[in-house]
Design an enzyme around this catalytic site. Structure first.
Site, PDB file in Angstrom:
ATOM      1  N   LYS A   7      -7.465 -14.725 -27.039  1.00 17.52           N
ATOM      2  CA  LYS A   7      -7.878 -15.772 -27.989  1.00 17.52           C
ATOM      3  C   LYS A   7      -8.217 -17.058 -27.248  1.00 17.52           C
ATOM      4  O   LYS A   7      -9.235 -17.693 -27.524  1.00 17.52           O
ATOM      5  CB  LYS A   7      -6.734 -16.047 -28.976  1.00 17.52           C
ATOM      6  CG  LYS A   7      -6.944 -17.272 -29.840  1.00 17.52           C
ATOM      7  CD  LYS A   7      -5.782 -17.534 -30.769  1.00 17.52           C
ATOM      8  CE  LYS A   7      -4.705 -18.412 -30.200  1.00 17.52           C
ATOM      9  NZ  LYS A   7      -5.084 -19.831 -30.035  1.00 17.52           N
ATOM     10  N   ASN A   8      -7.343 -17.435 -26.308  1.00 16.46           N
ATOM     11  CA  ASN A   8      -7.523 -18.734 -25.657  1.00 16.46           C
ATOM     12  C   ASN A   8      -8.687 -18.749 -24.671  1.00 16.46           C
ATOM     13  O   ASN A   8      -9.031 -19.800 -24.144  1.00 16.46           O
ATOM     14  CB  ASN A   8      -6.231 -19.169 -24.962  1.00 16.46           C
ATOM     15  CG  ASN A   8      -5.168 -19.578 -25.976  1.00 16.46           C
ATOM     16  OD1 ASN A   8      -5.435 -19.636 -27.178  1.00 16.46           O
ATOM     17  ND2 ASN A   8      -3.971 -19.853 -25.497  1.00 16.46           N
ATOM     18  N   ARG A  80      -7.121 -25.857 -33.861  1.00 20.99           N
ATOM     19  CA  ARG A  80      -7.211 -26.945 -32.884  1.00 20.99           C
ATOM     20  C   ARG A  80      -8.202 -26.705 -31.765  1.00 20.99           C
ATOM     21  O   ARG A  80      -8.784 -27.638 -31.219  1.00 20.99           O
ATOM     22  CB  ARG A  80      -5.833 -27.146 -32.261  1.00 20.99           C
ATOM     23  CG  ARG A  80      -5.086 -28.287 -32.812  1.00 20.99           C
ATOM     24  CD  ARG A  80      -4.062 -28.696 -31.799  1.00 20.99           C
ATOM     25  NE  ARG A  80      -4.691 -29.219 -30.604  1.00 20.99           N
ATOM     26  CZ  ARG A  80      -4.997 -30.494 -30.419  1.00 20.99           C
ATOM     27  NH1 ARG A  80      -4.707 -31.373 -31.343  1.00 20.99           N
ATOM     28  NH2 ARG A  80      -5.579 -30.911 -29.320  1.00 20.99           N
ATOM     29  N   ASP A 104       0.123 -30.381 -35.234  1.00 19.46           N
ATOM     30  CA  ASP A 104       0.501 -29.111 -35.826  1.00 19.46           C
ATOM     31  C   ASP A 104       1.990 -28.901 -35.639  1.00 19.46           C
ATOM     32  O   ASP A 104       2.714 -29.828 -35.328  1.00 19.46           O
ATOM     33  CB  ASP A 104      -0.321 -27.958 -35.269  1.00 19.46           C
ATOM     34  CG  ASP A 104      -0.086 -27.749 -33.787  1.00 19.46           C
ATOM     35  OD1 ASP A 104       0.930 -28.256 -33.285  1.00 19.46           O
ATOM     36  OD2 ASP A 104      -0.898 -27.086 -33.160  1.00 19.46           O
ATOM     37  N   ASP A 295       3.522 -20.600 -24.377  1.00 21.94           N
ATOM     38  CA  ASP A 295       3.256 -19.583 -25.403  1.00 21.94           C
ATOM     39  C   ASP A 295       4.149 -18.346 -25.255  1.00 21.94           C
ATOM     40  O   ASP A 295       4.273 -17.557 -26.190  1.00 21.94           O
ATOM     41  CB  ASP A 295       1.779 -19.162 -25.368  1.00 21.94           C
ATOM     42  CG  ASP A 295       0.866 -20.268 -25.886  1.00 21.94           C
ATOM     43  OD1 ASP A 295       1.374 -21.302 -26.336  1.00 21.94           O
ATOM     44  OD2 ASP A 295      -0.369 -20.099 -25.844  1.00 21.94           O
TER      45      ASP A 295
HETATM   46  C1  UD1 Z   1      -3.858 -24.594 -24.870  1.00 24.60           C
HETATM   47  C2  UD1 Z   1      -3.625 -23.286 -25.593  1.00 24.60           C
HETATM   48  C3  UD1 Z   1      -2.207 -23.205 -26.112  1.00 24.60           C
HETATM   49  C4  UD1 Z   1      -1.219 -23.450 -25.000  1.00 24.60           C
HETATM   50  C5  UD1 Z   1      -1.545 -24.747 -24.269  1.00 24.60           C
HETATM   51  C6  UD1 Z   1      -0.678 -24.994 -23.051  1.00 24.60           C
HETATM   52  C7  UD1 Z   1      -5.779 -22.771 -26.544  1.00 24.60           C
HETATM   53  C8  UD1 Z   1      -6.583 -22.589 -27.766  1.00 24.60           C
HETATM   54  N1  UD1 Z   1      -4.536 -23.198 -26.715  1.00 24.60           N
HETATM   55  O1  UD1 Z   1      -3.721 -25.651 -25.812  1.00 24.60           O
HETATM   56  O2  UD1 Z   1      -2.010 -21.895 -26.657  1.00 24.60           O
HETATM   57  O3  UD1 Z   1       0.074 -23.526 -25.555  1.00 24.60           O
HETATM   58  O4  UD1 Z   1      -2.912 -24.731 -23.814  1.00 24.60           O
HETATM   59  O5  UD1 Z   1      -0.750 -23.925 -22.182  1.00 24.60           O
HETATM   60  O6  UD1 Z   1      -6.218 -22.516 -25.437  1.00 24.60           O
HETATM   61  N2  UD1 Z   1      -2.059 -33.520 -23.922  1.00 24.60           N
HETATM   62  C9  UD1 Z   1      -2.166 -34.884 -23.998  1.00 24.60           C
HETATM   63  N3  UD1 Z   1      -3.409 -35.447 -24.137  1.00 24.60           N
HETATM   64  C10 UD1 Z   1      -4.543 -34.690 -24.171  1.00 24.60           C
HETATM   65  C11 UD1 Z   1      -4.426 -33.278 -24.083  1.00 24.60           C
HETATM   66  C12 UD1 Z   1      -3.162 -32.723 -23.967  1.00 24.60           C
HETATM   67  O7  UD1 Z   1      -1.169 -35.594 -23.970  1.00 24.60           O
HETATM   68  O8  UD1 Z   1      -5.632 -35.257 -24.264  1.00 24.60           O
HETATM   69  C13 UD1 Z   1      -0.716 -32.900 -23.775  1.00 24.60           C
HETATM   70  C14 UD1 Z   1      -0.326 -32.025 -24.958  1.00 24.60           C
HETATM   71  O9  UD1 Z   1       0.226 -32.797 -26.001  1.00 24.60           O
HETATM   72  C15 UD1 Z   1       0.662 -31.096 -24.334  1.00 24.60           C
HETATM   73  C16 UD1 Z   1       0.107 -30.881 -22.929  1.00 24.60           C
HETATM   74  O10 UD1 Z   1      -0.754 -31.985 -22.687  1.00 24.60           O
HETATM   75  O11 UD1 Z   1       1.903 -31.724 -24.233  1.00 24.60           O
HETATM   76  C17 UD1 Z   1      -0.658 -29.592 -22.761  1.00 24.60           C
HETATM   77  O12 UD1 Z   1      -1.702 -29.516 -23.685  1.00 24.60           O
HETATM   78  P1  UD1 Z   1      -3.039 -28.689 -23.402  1.00 24.60           P
HETATM   79  O13 UD1 Z   1      -2.921 -27.959 -22.113  1.00 24.60           O
HETATM   80  O14 UD1 Z   1      -4.193 -29.601 -23.580  1.00 24.60           O
HETATM   81  O15 UD1 Z   1      -3.006 -27.637 -24.569  1.00 24.60           O
HETATM   82  P2  UD1 Z   1      -4.213 -27.116 -25.452  1.00 24.60           P
HETATM   83  O16 UD1 Z   1      -5.458 -27.033 -24.649  1.00 24.60           O
HETATM   84  O17 UD1 Z   1      -4.242 -27.883 -26.729  1.00 24.60           O
END
Ligand code: UD1
Length: 418
Positions: A7-8, A80, A104, A295
């Site tokens: 999915k990711n 998201r 979320d 995850d």
């Molecule tokens: C993706 C995955 C999700 C997984 C996560 C971490 C998808 C669709 N989802 O989510 O399943 O759990 O990676 O491996 O691929 N953060 C900030 N600012 C930002 C972006 C992120 O503070 O601009 C923080 C987030 O709040 C979190 C951390 O960084 O604490 C990691 O987030 P991120 O790696 O961006 O996760 P996603 O891409 O949303």
């Protein structure tokens, strides 16, 4: 048991198609709700998206010469990952509007790193009226250092950088296999990216996205779905072969499972795993890849709930990601949480209970925990699970579990269990 595409990864590959006009074919695509939602989003911007009539796992995407670079709230708020259309739409059209996805059940999910990174590439980015509005007459190459290896920010920046003029270096980039998959796909589309799989990505951009072309690609297998089957085995004991699971993508998880008493043997086609007895407890902390993925954590907690001993689980990515623990407690699990730590004291058996899925992995983990419980476990709000699993109940049943999905409404007030 075979895992479908990740999915990711597939959601990002679908977003990447927005970079160039043409006909794309993606293979090994999971038939999950989030893919349907991304298809809806691509259609909203002007694309045609259809499943292959002869291959149930192949998706055809036709991207027209002109797209409308607006991702509306009514679609974006439902998943998201939709935020990753921002980079490619900006690169292709010089402007993009993407509704803010909102928080979320893991807690807040900010996009500040996406915004800062795109700004450093010369875009003007405003967050107004609930939208991220980005524009750039020209994207400028440069060096972007992410303050955390965010998966989504890395992806958005990569897809913008292919259209920036010159060499862009993304430092402290996320290294997940799904990012590697995206780099491979962008390479097939004509992008020049080096360092895929490392924390420094170097993109040679052309000052426009027009040099990119459509391509075909097969989606990498879903390591989190693979972990779900391994966790089911860990709770129930026995033996399973998970086809399509790649040991090199799950190395630290496999090491943890081995420490817990599982015997895992990789071969060219997947992973064979044996859980001969009740597992032993371990401690673990989630970290960006190649660390133990956040995850995987609900599955580790589900396994620890009936393992022998005490395990301490620390969440370093999403501090709010412990909501399912209350549900596990309803099943008799002995878990104490304090900020981003959970202390799990294994009990011999859980006791089946009605529980609620708050997100995809939590829902799946509750179903897995139910395998180690006396009496029936009913997972409600299981529509979350369908966002990331083709047929979790069918898969677990084929491994010997007594589990079924019920139609929404067939049990008073309940959505179908996983
Ligand atoms: C993706 C995955 C999700 C997984 C996560 C971490 C998808 C669709 N989802 O989510 O399943 O759990 O990676 O491996 O691929 N953060 C900030 N600012 C930002 C972006 C992120 O503070 O601009 C923080 C987030 O709040 C979190 C951390 O960084 O604490 C990691 O987030 P991120 O790696 O961006 O996760 P996603 O891409 O949303």
């Amino acid at each position: 048991m075979a895992v479908a595409g990740a999915k990711n990864s597939v959601l990002k590959l679908m977003a990447a198609t927005l970079l160039a006009e043409g006909a794309y074919r993606l293979g090994n695509v999971p038939r999950i709700v989030d893919v349907d939602l991304m298809a809806e989003l691509l259609r909203a911007v002007g694309c045609t998206v259809e499943w292959d009539p002869f291959d149930a796992a192949a998706l055809h995407i036709d991207v027209p010469a002109e797209i409308t670079p607006v991702a509306p709230y009514d679609i974006v708020e439902r998943f998201r990952a939709s935020v990753v259309v921002l980079g490619p739409m900006l690169a292709r059209c010089g402007e993009a509007t993407v509704a803010l996805p909102g928080g979320d059940d893991f807690g807040p999910r900010p996009v500040d790193m996406h915004v800062r990174g795109l700004t450093e590439l010369g875009a003007r980015v405003d967050v107004v009226h609930g939208n991220i509005e980005a524009s750039a007459a020209e994207l400028l190459a440069g060096r972007v250092v992410l303050e955390f290896p965010s998966v989504g920010a890395t992806e958005n920046l990569l897809m913008a950088a292919v259209a920036a003029k010159g060499t862009t270096v993304i430092d402290n980039a996320a290294r997940e296999p799904e990012i590697y998959d995206l780099c491979q796909f962008l390479g097939r589309m004509g992008a020049d990216i080096s360092g895929a799989g490392s924390s420094t990505l170097v993109v040679e951009g052309a000052g426009t996205a027009r040099y990119l072309r459509s391509a075909d690609h097969t989606v990498v297998g879903d390591r989190i779905v693979a972990a779900t089957y391994l966790a089911a085995l860990g709770v129930a004991s026995g033996e399973v072969f998970v086809a399509g699971a790649r040991h090199e993508h799950m190395e630290l998880l496999c090491a943890k499972l081995a420490e817990m008493g599982m015997i895992i043997t990789p071969d060219a086609d997947g992973l064979r795993a044996i859980a001969p007895r009740r597992l032993d407890s371990v401690d673990c902390s989630t970290l960006p890849y190649p660390g133990v993925a956040t995850d995987y954590k609900p599955f580790l907690v589900a396994m620890l709930a009936t393992a022998s001993g005490v395990g301490i689980v620390t969440e370093n990515l999403f501090p709010g990601r412990f909501r399912y623990v209350d549900e596990l407690r309803r099943m008799g699990a002995d878990i104490r949480t304090d900020a981003h730590h959970a202390v799990v004291r294994g009990v011999e058996r859980l006791s089946g209970a009605p529980v609620r899925a708050h997100d995809i992995r939590a829902g799946a983990a509750l179903a897995v925990a139910g395998l180690g419980a006396d009496g029936p476990t009913i997972v409600t709000d299981a529509h979350h699970v369908a966002r990331g699993y083709e047929d979790l109940a069918g898969d677990l049943a084929s491994l010997g579990a007594n589990i079924r999905a019920e139609q929404a409404g067939s049990r008073r007030g309940a959505s179908p269990p996983a």
